[in-house]
Write a protein that holds these residues in place. Sequence first.
Motif, PDB file in Angstrom:
ATOM      1  N   ARG A 155       0.831  -1.216   0.000  1.00  0.00           N
ATOM      2  CA  ARG A 155       0.000   0.000   0.000  1.00  0.00           C
ATOM      3  C   ARG A 155       0.863   1.262   0.000  1.00  0.00           C
ATOM      4  N   ASN A 156       1.891   1.319   0.856  1.00  0.00           N
ATOM      5  CA  ASN A 156       2.756   2.500   0.912  1.00  0.00           C
ATOM      6  C   ASN A 156       3.524   2.690  -0.387  1.00  0.00           C
ATOM      7  N   LEU A 157       3.987   1.598  -0.986  1.00  0.00           N
ATOM      8  CA  LEU A 157       4.741   1.701  -2.238  1.00  0.00           C
ATOM      9  C   LEU A 157       3.851   2.199  -3.384  1.00  0.00           C
ATOM     10  N   LYS A 158       2.629   1.718  -3.409  1.00  0.00           N
ATOM     11  CA  LYS A 158       1.708   2.192  -4.453  1.00  0.00           C
ATOM     12  C   LYS A 158       1.453   3.688  -4.301  1.00  0.00           C
ATOM     13  N   SER A 159       1.359   4.153  -3.064  1.00  0.00           N
ATOM     14  CA  SER A 159       1.141   5.585  -2.836  1.00  0.00           C
ATOM     15  C   SER A 159       2.343   6.400  -3.297  1.00  0.00           C
ATOM     16  N   LEU A 160       3.553   5.908  -2.972  1.00  0.00           N
ATOM     17  CA  LEU A 160       4.759   6.614  -3.415  1.00  0.00           C
ATOM     18  C   LEU A 160       4.886   6.604  -4.919  1.00  0.00           C
ATOM     19  N   ALA A 161       4.577   5.469  -5.540  1.00  0.00           N
ATOM     20  CA  ALA A 161       4.681   5.373  -6.994  1.00  0.00           C
ATOM     21  C   ALA A 161       3.718   6.346  -7.661  1.00  0.00           C
ATOM     22  N   ALA A 162       2.501   6.453  -7.144  1.00  0.00           N
ATOM     23  CA  ALA A 162       1.532   7.395  -7.715  1.00  0.00           C
ATOM     24  C   ALA A 162       2.004   8.836  -7.544  1.00  0.00           C
ATOM     25  N   THR A 163       2.633   9.130  -6.412  1.00  0.00           N
ATOM     26  CA  THR A 163       3.130  10.490  -6.171  1.00  0.00           C
ATOM     27  C   THR A 163       4.283  10.823  -7.107  1.00  0.00           C
ATOM     28  N   TYR A 164       5.270   9.893  -7.230  1.00  0.00           N
ATOM     29  CA  TYR A 164       6.437  10.172  -8.071  1.00  0.00           C
ATOM     30  C   TYR A 164       6.058  10.207  -9.552  1.00  0.00           C
ATOM     31  N   LYS A 194      11.212  -1.435  -6.431  1.00  0.00           N
ATOM     32  CA  LYS A 194       9.836  -1.696  -6.006  1.00  0.00           C
ATOM     33  C   LYS A 194       8.901  -0.559  -6.443  1.00  0.00           C
ATOM     34  N   ILE A 195       9.364   0.676  -6.293  1.00  0.00           N
ATOM     35  CA  ILE A 195       8.530   1.819  -6.701  1.00  0.00           C
ATOM     36  C   ILE A 195       8.351   1.849  -8.211  1.00  0.00           C
ATOM     37  N   LEU A 196       9.432   1.651  -8.947  1.00  0.00           N
ATOM     38  CA  LEU A 196       9.346   1.683 -10.405  1.00  0.00           C
ATOM     39  C   LEU A 196       8.457   0.561 -10.936  1.00  0.00           C
ATOM     40  N   SER A 197       8.454  -0.600 -10.238  1.00  0.00           N
ATOM     41  CA  SER A 197       7.638  -1.718 -10.710  1.00  0.00           C
ATOM     42  C   SER A 197       6.146  -1.406 -10.630  1.00  0.00           C
ATOM     43  N   LEU A 198       5.784  -0.433  -9.800  1.00  0.00           N
ATOM     44  CA  LEU A 198       4.376  -0.065  -9.653  1.00  0.00           C
ATOM     45  C   LEU A 198       3.976   1.102 -10.573  1.00  0.00           C
ATOM     46  N   MET A 199       4.939   1.576 -11.357  1.00  0.00           N
ATOM     47  CA  MET A 199       4.661   2.651 -12.303  1.00  0.00           C
ATOM     48  C   MET A 199       4.434   2.081 -13.702  1.00  0.00           C
ATOM     49  N   LYS A 200       3.785   2.842 -14.533  1.00  0.00           N
ATOM     50  CA  LYS A 200       3.593   2.444 -15.923  1.00  0.00           C
ATOM     51  C   LYS A 200       4.885   2.666 -16.694  1.00  0.00           C
ATOM     52  N   SER A 201       5.036   1.914 -17.758  1.00  0.00           N
ATOM     53  CA  SER A 201       6.272   1.974 -18.539  1.00  0.00           C
ATOM     54  C   SER A 201       6.491   3.348 -19.170  1.00  0.00           C
ATOM     55  N   VAL A 233       5.992   6.056 -17.817  1.00  0.00           N
ATOM     56  CA  VAL A 233       6.522   6.940 -16.778  1.00  0.00           C
ATOM     57  C   VAL A 233       7.956   6.540 -16.426  1.00  0.00           C
ATOM     58  N   VAL A 234       8.217   5.249 -16.398  1.00  0.00           N
ATOM     59  CA  VAL A 234       9.550   4.753 -16.045  1.00  0.00           C
ATOM     60  C   VAL A 234      10.566   5.105 -17.123  1.00  0.00           C
ATOM     61  N   GLY A 235      10.177   5.061 -18.389  1.00  0.00           N
ATOM     62  CA  GLY A 235      11.107   5.353 -19.485  1.00  0.00           C
ATOM     63  C   GLY A 235      11.761   6.712 -19.365  1.00  0.00           C
ATOM     64  N   PRO A 236      10.976   7.781 -19.224  1.00  0.00           N
ATOM     65  CA  PRO A 236      11.587   9.106 -19.073  1.00  0.00           C
ATOM     66  C   PRO A 236      12.481   9.221 -17.838  1.00  0.00           C
ATOM     67  N   ILE A 237      12.142   8.507 -16.759  1.00  0.00           N
ATOM     68  CA  ILE A 237      12.991   8.553 -15.560  1.00  0.00           C
ATOM     69  C   ILE A 237      14.362   7.952 -15.855  1.00  0.00           C
ATOM     70  N   PHE A 238      14.395   6.825 -16.582  1.00  0.00           N
ATOM     71  CA  PHE A 238      15.673   6.216 -16.951  1.00  0.00           C
ATOM     72  C   PHE A 238      16.457   7.143 -17.892  1.00  0.00           C
ATOM     73  N   GLU A 239      15.771   7.816 -18.803  1.00  0.00           N
ATOM     74  CA  GLU A 239      16.452   8.742 -19.701  1.00  0.00           C
ATOM     75  C   GLU A 239      17.086   9.880 -18.914  1.00  0.00           C
ATOM     76  N   GLN A 240      16.378  10.333 -17.892  1.00  0.00           N
ATOM     77  CA  GLN A 240      16.927  11.413 -17.076  1.00  0.00           C
ATOM     78  C   GLN A 240      18.128  10.932 -16.281  1.00  0.00           C
ATOM     79  N   MET A 241      18.063   9.670 -15.778  1.00  0.00           N
ATOM     80  CA  MET A 241      19.213   9.119 -15.053  1.00  0.00           C
ATOM     81  C   MET A 241      20.449   9.051 -15.948  1.00  0.00           C
TER      82      MET A 241
END
Length: 203
Positions: A124-133, A155-162, A164-172
């Motif tokens: 539950r907490n991870l889903k909340s963080l994933a939605a926030t990030y 764990k947080i990235l696994s709860l995000m849609k792809s 959303v995760v793609g741009p985060i990896f590009e930024q990294m």
Amino acid sequence: MNKVIANPAFVAVLGILSGTLMGLGWFLRAGELLMTQLMATIPAPVVVEGKAQGWDFWTIEIEGLSSELKEERARLRSQAETLNQRAARLASEQQELSKIRTDIEGMRAEIARKVIEITADEARNLKSLAATYATLSPAAAVSILREMDDTTVVKILSLMKSDVVGPIFEQMAITPGPDGTMAKRAAALSEKLRLMKSTKTAS
């Protein structure tokens, strides 16, 4: 005296005695010859040079027993060598099995270390963080995620849609890190995320 000698009965008795004595002599002589021949036919004990072992002679029977004992000793030695070889082979196989078991346990530990699972308590907490990030910009999300350990980030990235995760990896990939950019960490996170995804799919 002359009358006695001239007596036919005396002469006959004397002749009989003489014949008897001569016959007895010939009989004894024949007996000696026969005994000599019999002794010649009895085989003498066979003496093998260098074979005396506590005896003064080495007969054919003893030679046969010695050969049988040698054959039995050779057979027992051969059986002992076979058993030793079998024991050595079993010990080697057991050692190999132990090594394989250790390798398997090591692989399991490595897989367990790499594969990340989300427990029910933290979901539950991870889903909340994933939605926030997910509402943040990739740069803002990276600046926060970089302060977390890899397990939590995955764990947080696994709860995000792809998308959303793609741009985060590009930024990294373009964000400076301790040893250049965070591209290496992004690759490591991506691999752990892949393992986690496959595990979730399999379950």
